[in-house]
Design a protein around this motif. Structure first.
Motif, PDB file in Angstrom:
ATOM      1  N   MET A   1       0.552  -0.993  -0.085  1.00 45.39           N
ATOM      2  CA  MET A   1      -0.110  -0.025   0.071  1.00 45.39           C
ATOM      3  C   MET A   1       0.952   1.484  -0.030  1.00 45.39           C
ATOM      4  O   MET A   1       0.404   2.329  -0.550  1.00 45.39           O
ATOM      5  N   VAL A   2       2.125   1.153   0.523  1.00 44.05           N
ATOM      6  CA  VAL A   2       2.950   2.519   0.773  1.00 44.05           C
ATOM      7  C   VAL A   2       3.881   2.233  -0.582  1.00 44.05           C
ATOM      8  O   VAL A   2       4.694   1.181  -0.789  1.00 44.05           O
ATOM      9  N   THR A   3       3.668   3.509  -1.321  1.00 42.21           N
ATOM     10  CA  THR A   3       4.606   3.297  -2.465  1.00 42.21           C
ATOM     11  C   THR A   3       5.835   4.338  -2.372  1.00 42.21           C
ATOM     12  O   THR A   3       5.961   5.125  -1.169  1.00 42.21           O
ATOM     13  N   ARG A   4       6.762   3.932  -2.874  1.00 38.60           N
ATOM     14  CA  ARG A   4       8.126   4.923  -2.898  1.00 38.60           C
ATOM     15  C   ARG A   4       7.753   6.297  -3.149  1.00 38.60           C
ATOM     16  O   ARG A   4       8.362   7.282  -2.149  1.00 38.60           O
ATOM     17  N   ASP A   5       6.821   6.775  -3.795  1.00 42.33           N
ATOM     18  CA  ASP A   5       6.268   8.188  -3.885  1.00 42.33           C
ATOM     19  C   ASP A   5       5.926   8.956  -2.765  1.00 42.33           C
ATOM     20  O   ASP A   5       6.297   9.837  -2.266  1.00 42.33           O
ATOM     21  N   ARG A   6       5.140   7.742  -2.210  1.00 45.53           N
ATOM     22  CA  ARG A   6       4.419   8.259  -0.865  1.00 45.53           C
ATOM     23  C   ARG A   6       5.488   8.454   0.467  1.00 45.53           C
ATOM     24  O   ARG A   6       5.256   9.522   1.157  1.00 45.53           O
ATOM     25  N   ILE A   7       6.555   7.699   0.268  1.00 43.74           N
ATOM     26  CA  ILE A   7       7.428   7.829   1.400  1.00 43.74           C
ATOM     27  C   ILE A   7       8.383   9.063   1.105  1.00 43.74           C
ATOM     28  O   ILE A   7       8.680   9.700   1.983  1.00 43.74           O
ATOM     29  N   ASP A   8       8.668   9.123  -0.160  1.00 53.13           N
ATOM     30  CA  ASP A   8       9.500  10.289  -0.582  1.00 53.13           C
ATOM     31  C   ASP A   8       8.824  11.661  -0.311  1.00 53.13           C
ATOM     32  O   ASP A   8       9.450  12.530   0.393  1.00 53.13           O
ATOM     33  N   HIS A   9       7.629  11.604  -0.443  1.00 45.48           N
ATOM     34  CA  HIS A   9       6.614  12.954  -0.296  1.00 45.48           C
ATOM     35  C   HIS A   9       6.473  13.069   1.364  1.00 45.48           C
ATOM     36  O   HIS A   9       6.931  14.240   1.778  1.00 45.48           O
ATOM     37  N   ALA A  10       6.487  11.890   1.990  1.00 46.72           N
ATOM     38  CA  ALA A  10       6.422  12.221   3.629  1.00 46.72           C
ATOM     39  C   ALA A  10       7.743  12.679   4.235  1.00 46.72           C
ATOM     40  O   ALA A  10       7.796  13.542   4.950  1.00 46.72           O
ATOM     41  N   LEU A  11       8.783  12.182   3.759  1.00 45.96           N
ATOM     42  CA  LEU A  11      10.189  12.554   3.906  1.00 45.96           C
ATOM     43  C   LEU A  11      10.531  13.891   3.693  1.00 45.96           C
ATOM     44  O   LEU A  11      11.100  14.562   4.640  1.00 45.96           O
ATOM     45  N   GLY A  35     -13.131  17.602   1.796  1.00 45.24           N
ATOM     46  CA  GLY A  35     -12.754  16.447   2.590  1.00 45.24           C
ATOM     47  C   GLY A  35     -11.647  15.799   1.808  1.00 45.24           C
ATOM     48  O   GLY A  35     -10.957  16.497   1.173  1.00 45.24           O
ATOM     49  N   THR A  36     -11.401  14.673   2.359  1.00 44.16           N
ATOM     50  CA  THR A  36     -10.192  13.972   1.998  1.00 44.16           C
ATOM     51  C   THR A  36     -10.196  13.739   0.266  1.00 44.16           C
ATOM     52  O   THR A  36     -11.186  13.275  -0.331  1.00 44.16           O
ATOM     53  N   ARG A  37      -9.173  13.788  -0.470  1.00 46.58           N
ATOM     54  CA  ARG A  37      -9.094  13.771  -2.014  1.00 46.58           C
ATOM     55  C   ARG A  37      -9.637  12.210  -2.211  1.00 46.58           C
ATOM     56  O   ARG A  37      -8.856  11.333  -1.493  1.00 46.58           O
ATOM     57  N   PRO A  38     -10.525  11.898  -2.881  1.00 43.37           N
ATOM     58  CA  PRO A  38     -10.617  10.453  -3.177  1.00 43.37           C
ATOM     59  C   PRO A  38      -9.826   9.835  -3.839  1.00 43.37           C
ATOM     60  O   PRO A  38      -9.453   8.628  -3.659  1.00 43.37           O
ATOM     61  N   GLY A  39      -8.976  10.335  -4.595  1.00 41.39           N
ATOM     62  CA  GLY A  39      -7.740   9.717  -5.503  1.00 41.39           C
ATOM     63  C   GLY A  39      -6.679   9.423  -4.658  1.00 41.39           C
ATOM     64  O   GLY A  39      -5.894   8.187  -4.481  1.00 41.39           O
ATOM     65  N   TRP A  40      -6.427  10.197  -3.349  1.00 41.67           N
ATOM     66  CA  TRP A  40      -5.579   9.727  -2.252  1.00 41.67           C
ATOM     67  C   TRP A  40      -6.041   8.323  -1.557  1.00 41.67           C
ATOM     68  O   TRP A  40      -4.962   7.771  -1.309  1.00 41.67           O
ATOM     69  N   ARG A  41      -7.110   8.125  -1.301  1.00 45.15           N
ATOM     70  CA  ARG A  41      -7.500   6.893  -0.475  1.00 45.15           C
ATOM     71  C   ARG A  41      -7.874   5.899  -1.387  1.00 45.15           C
ATOM     72  O   ARG A  41      -8.129   4.705  -1.182  1.00 45.15           O
ATOM     73  N   THR A  45      -7.766   1.788  -0.213  1.00 43.26           N
ATOM     74  CA  THR A  45      -9.112   1.525   0.336  1.00 43.26           C
ATOM     75  C   THR A  45      -9.639   0.179  -0.603  1.00 43.26           C
ATOM     76  O   THR A  45     -10.340  -0.763  -0.454  1.00 43.26           O
ATOM     77  N   THR A  46      -9.562   0.334  -1.920  1.00 45.14           N
ATOM     78  CA  THR A  46      -9.789  -0.662  -2.992  1.00 45.14           C
ATOM     79  C   THR A  46      -9.106  -1.961  -2.843  1.00 45.14           C
ATOM     80  O   THR A  46      -9.865  -2.786  -2.739  1.00 45.14           O
ATOM     81  N   ALA A  47      -7.900  -1.755  -2.379  1.00 43.03           N
ATOM     82  CA  ALA A  47      -6.936  -3.022  -2.099  1.00 43.03           C
ATOM     83  C   ALA A  47      -7.612  -3.927  -0.967  1.00 43.03           C
ATOM     84  O   ALA A  47      -7.505  -5.034  -0.855  1.00 43.03           O
ATOM     85  N   VAL A  48      -7.878  -2.967   0.137  1.00 46.97           N
ATOM     86  CA  VAL A  48      -8.279  -3.624   1.254  1.00 46.97           C
ATOM     87  C   VAL A  48      -9.824  -4.214   0.964  1.00 46.97           C
ATOM     88  O   VAL A  48      -9.793  -5.373   1.725  1.00 46.97           O
ATOM     89  N   ALA A  49     -10.588  -3.433   0.322  1.00 50.07           N
ATOM     90  CA  ALA A  49     -11.883  -4.084   0.193  1.00 50.07           C
ATOM     91  C   ALA A  49     -11.865  -5.159  -0.664  1.00 50.07           C
ATOM     92  O   ALA A  49     -12.544  -6.096  -0.431  1.00 50.07           O
ATOM     93  N   LYS A  50     -10.815  -5.575  -1.668  1.00 46.30           N
ATOM     94  CA  LYS A  50     -10.706  -6.693  -2.289  1.00 46.30           C
ATOM     95  C   LYS A  50     -10.156  -7.707  -1.682  1.00 46.30           C
ATOM     96  O   LYS A  50     -10.521  -8.823  -2.096  1.00 46.30           O
ATOM     97  N   ALA A  74     -15.872   4.580   6.652  1.00 46.78           N
ATOM     98  CA  ALA A  74     -14.752   3.635   6.745  1.00 46.78           C
ATOM     99  C   ALA A  74     -15.817   2.031   6.756  1.00 46.78           C
ATOM    100  O   ALA A  74     -15.638   1.226   6.066  1.00 46.78           O
ATOM    101  N   GLY A  75     -16.855   2.175   7.513  1.00 45.90           N
ATOM    102  CA  GLY A  75     -17.873   1.040   7.447  1.00 45.90           C
ATOM    103  C   GLY A  75     -18.413   0.695   6.082  1.00 45.90           C
ATOM    104  O   GLY A  75     -18.592  -0.347   5.615  1.00 45.90           O
ATOM    105  N   ARG A  76     -18.534   1.808   5.272  1.00 44.02           N
ATOM    106  CA  ARG A  76     -19.055   1.506   3.889  1.00 44.02           C
ATOM    107  C   ARG A  76     -18.068   0.947   2.987  1.00 44.02           C
ATOM    108  O   ARG A  76     -18.450  -0.022   2.102  1.00 44.02           O
ATOM    109  N   LEU A  77     -16.789   1.201   3.045  1.00 43.25           N
ATOM    110  CA  LEU A  77     -15.766   0.950   2.544  1.00 43.25           C
ATOM    111  C   LEU A  77     -15.263  -0.369   2.776  1.00 43.25           C
ATOM    112  O   LEU A  77     -14.822  -1.155   2.152  1.00 43.25           O
ATOM    113  N   LEU A  78     -15.144  -0.661   3.854  1.00 44.62           N
ATOM    114  CA  LEU A  78     -14.710  -1.900   4.614  1.00 44.62           C
ATOM    115  C   LEU A  78     -15.724  -2.513   5.719  1.00 44.62           C
ATOM    116  O   LEU A  78     -15.569  -2.525   6.882  1.00 44.62           O
TER     117      LEU A  78
END
Length: 127
Positions: A1-11, A35-41, A45-50, A74-78
């Motif tokens: 779930m954690v991508t290199r881009d997300r890690i680099d951005h967080a750092l 609210g939260t950007r839909p693309g960000w999550r 959320t798709t991977a966890v739901a699958k 979260a309950g609707r997504l999961l």
């Protein structure tokens, strides 16, 4: 779930000396006025739901960063997730009430180890 881009951005954000700039950049990256950007999550959320696994969502009812209505989303997504809403607690229940947080997690893990909370239960069993 954690991508290199997300890690680099967080750092990159974490390396900034001005906390206000960090907050602003974080908000701009993750949210809009609605609210939260839909693309960000979407990816996590798709991977966890699958691939549902025992999932515990713990939320503070006084969270001003992500208000207490978010566990409903979260309950609707999961739909397989169990939700615990902790009264009088804000955005970081793991820090604000570590004993309560740990008790919820340990109870959940014990049940998961026995298989009690999976396969998914009816959401009426969540509290």
């Amino acid at each position: 779930m954690v991508t290199r881009d997300r890690i680099d951005h967080a750092l990159a954000i974490a390396g900034q000396p001005d906390p206000n700039a960090v907050l602003l950049e974080t908000v701009q990256e993750l949210a809009t006025a609605r609210g939260t950007r839909p693309g960000w999550r979407a990816v996590p959320t798709t991977a966890v739901a699958k691939h549902p696994r025992p999932t515990l969502v713990i939320w503070g009812d006084r969270d001003r960063v992500l208000p207490a209505r978010h566990p409903d989303s979260a309950g609707r997504l999961l739909p397989h997730a169990e939700t615990r809403l902790v009264p009088g607690v804000g955005h970081m229940p793991q820090l604000e009430c570590p004993d309560t947080f740990a008790a919820h997690v340990l109870t959940f893990l014990t049940a998961a180890d026995r298989g009690d909370n999976f396969p998914p239960q009816d959401s009426a069993n969540s509290s």
